[in-house]
Design an enzyme around this catalytic site. Structure first.
Site, PDB file in Angstrom:
ATOM      1  N   LYS A  12      -8.686   6.769  -0.050  1.00  0.00           N
ATOM      2  CA  LYS A  12      -7.362   6.106  -0.667  1.00  0.00           C
ATOM      3  C   LYS A  12      -6.357   6.002   0.458  1.00  0.00           C
ATOM      4  CE  LYS A  12      -3.524   5.065  -2.930  1.00  0.00           C
ATOM      5  NZ  LYS A  12      -2.168   5.267  -2.511  1.00  0.00           N
ATOM      6  N   ASP A  36      -5.535   2.115  -5.995  1.00  0.00           N
ATOM      7  CA  ASP A  36      -4.976   3.377  -6.737  1.00  0.00           C
ATOM      8  C   ASP A  36      -5.029   2.885  -8.207  1.00  0.00           C
ATOM      9  OD1 ASP A  36      -3.337   1.280  -7.266  1.00  0.00           O
ATOM     10  OD2 ASP A  36      -1.591   1.996  -6.072  1.00  0.00           O
TER      11      ASP A  36
END
Length: 300
Positions: A222, A241
């Site tokens: 991420k 996310d």
DNA sequence: AGTCCACCTACATC
DNA sequence: AGATGTAGGTGGA
């Protein structure tokens, strides 16, 4: 500190720009509003920005207005034609709705080092806290700059990797980074040593640049995708996310247990080079409660 | 290889 | 009021 003289200029814009939404969109964390001006730092120079009819009014500590315009054009990615991107994505209903909601939201091209630290600080955190952490790093280890007259808070250049490596995990912990202090210190050491050359990653393809970032402590999928999308010119990067995940569940039928890589590559297949823009719009739209219509306009 | 959980800490909610 | 949960994940078991 004595006031630095600020140059003032005006950059005509062909492109839509929603400064407020863009600077609050979770890409950057150190811009502050004073009245109608947003103040922040680009590279070595302080900037005040104000959107006006037809363009962008700016004040800057940069020595030449031409240099400032170049810096601003790069930062705001003005070469990305939002109208064309919007047309290219019009076939996708949820994306079209998200884009209609925030027409001037732009992807940014930030400094890769500050971006990397920002997202290394973002694990299990939140925007206000990330902002506090970065501000503390800049005030403690960075360098003061000019800014609005008598401004408080002042503007600070972000500390370079060597400086944060030197500060070490103990120094960074004192600033409230928590367990992220080890991440930031370790990443700073790796970058300072030359093990990873951040700017050179702009010249690599997405998978290779991503692989290099993933070797850094505190940098997982991420965080790597955020750095790639927001600072390294990889528009196909698609960070997932919580909010983006919720969007993919709500609008595209993905299950709550879908793995990161599954979602991210699905998005890349679907939206290609615009995946990064789509991510930013879906993120802001979800956080905004999936409301329709243009922001700031009364419905009906 | 996939899954679970600790990790700092401020803030909200129970 | 103090406990519990959560927040833009990562790394290690």
């Amino acid at each position: 500190m004595a006031d630095e003289r600020l140059g003032e200029g005006f950059l005509p814009l062909e492109e839509p720009l929603d400064l407020e939404a863009t600077l609050a969109s979770g890409q950057v964390f150190r811009w502050r509003w004073r009245g109608r001006w947003a103040w922040g730092v680009l590279g070595e120079h302080g900037y005040g920005l104000r959107h006006e009819e037809g363009g962008l009014r700016f004040r800057t500590t940069a020595p030449s207005l031409a240099a400032a315009e170049t810096e601003l054009t790069a930062f705001l990615r003005l070469e990305d034609k939002l109208g064309a991107i919007r047309e290219a994505l019009a076939w996708d209903r949820p994306v079209a709705r998200a884009m209609a909601r925030l027409p001037g939201l732009r992807l940014l091209r930030q400094d890769p080092w500050e971006c990397l630290v920002s997202f290394a600080c973002s694990s299990a955190s939140n925007i206000p806290r990330i902002s506090r952490n970065l501000e503390a790093l800049a005030e403690t280890y960075g360098w003061g700059l000019g800014g609005p007259r008598g401004a408080s808070p002042r503007l600070y250049r972000f500390p370079d990797p060597g400086r944060l490596a030197e500060a070490g995990p103990e120094g960074l912990r004192r600033l409230g980074l928590g367990f992220r202090a080890e991440y930031v210190a370790g990443t700073a050491a790796a970058v300072a040593s030359g093990a990873v050359d951040l700017l050179a990653l702009r010249g690599l393809a997405y998978p290779e640049a991503r692989g290099a970032l993933l070797t850094l402590p505190g940098v997982g999928e991420k965080v790597a995708d955020c750095v790639l999308a927001f600072s390294l010119d990889k528009r196909e990067a698609f960070p997932v996310d919580r909010w983006v995940r919720r969007s993919l569940e709500a609008w595209y039928g993905h299950g709550p247990r879908a793995r990161y890589g599954e979602l991210s590559s699905w998005a890349q297949d679907r939206w290609g080079e615009y995946a990064g823009y789509v991510q930013q719009y879906l993120f802001c739209w979800a956080r905004d409660g999936w409301r329709d219509g243009q922001r700031g306009r009364k419905p009906g």
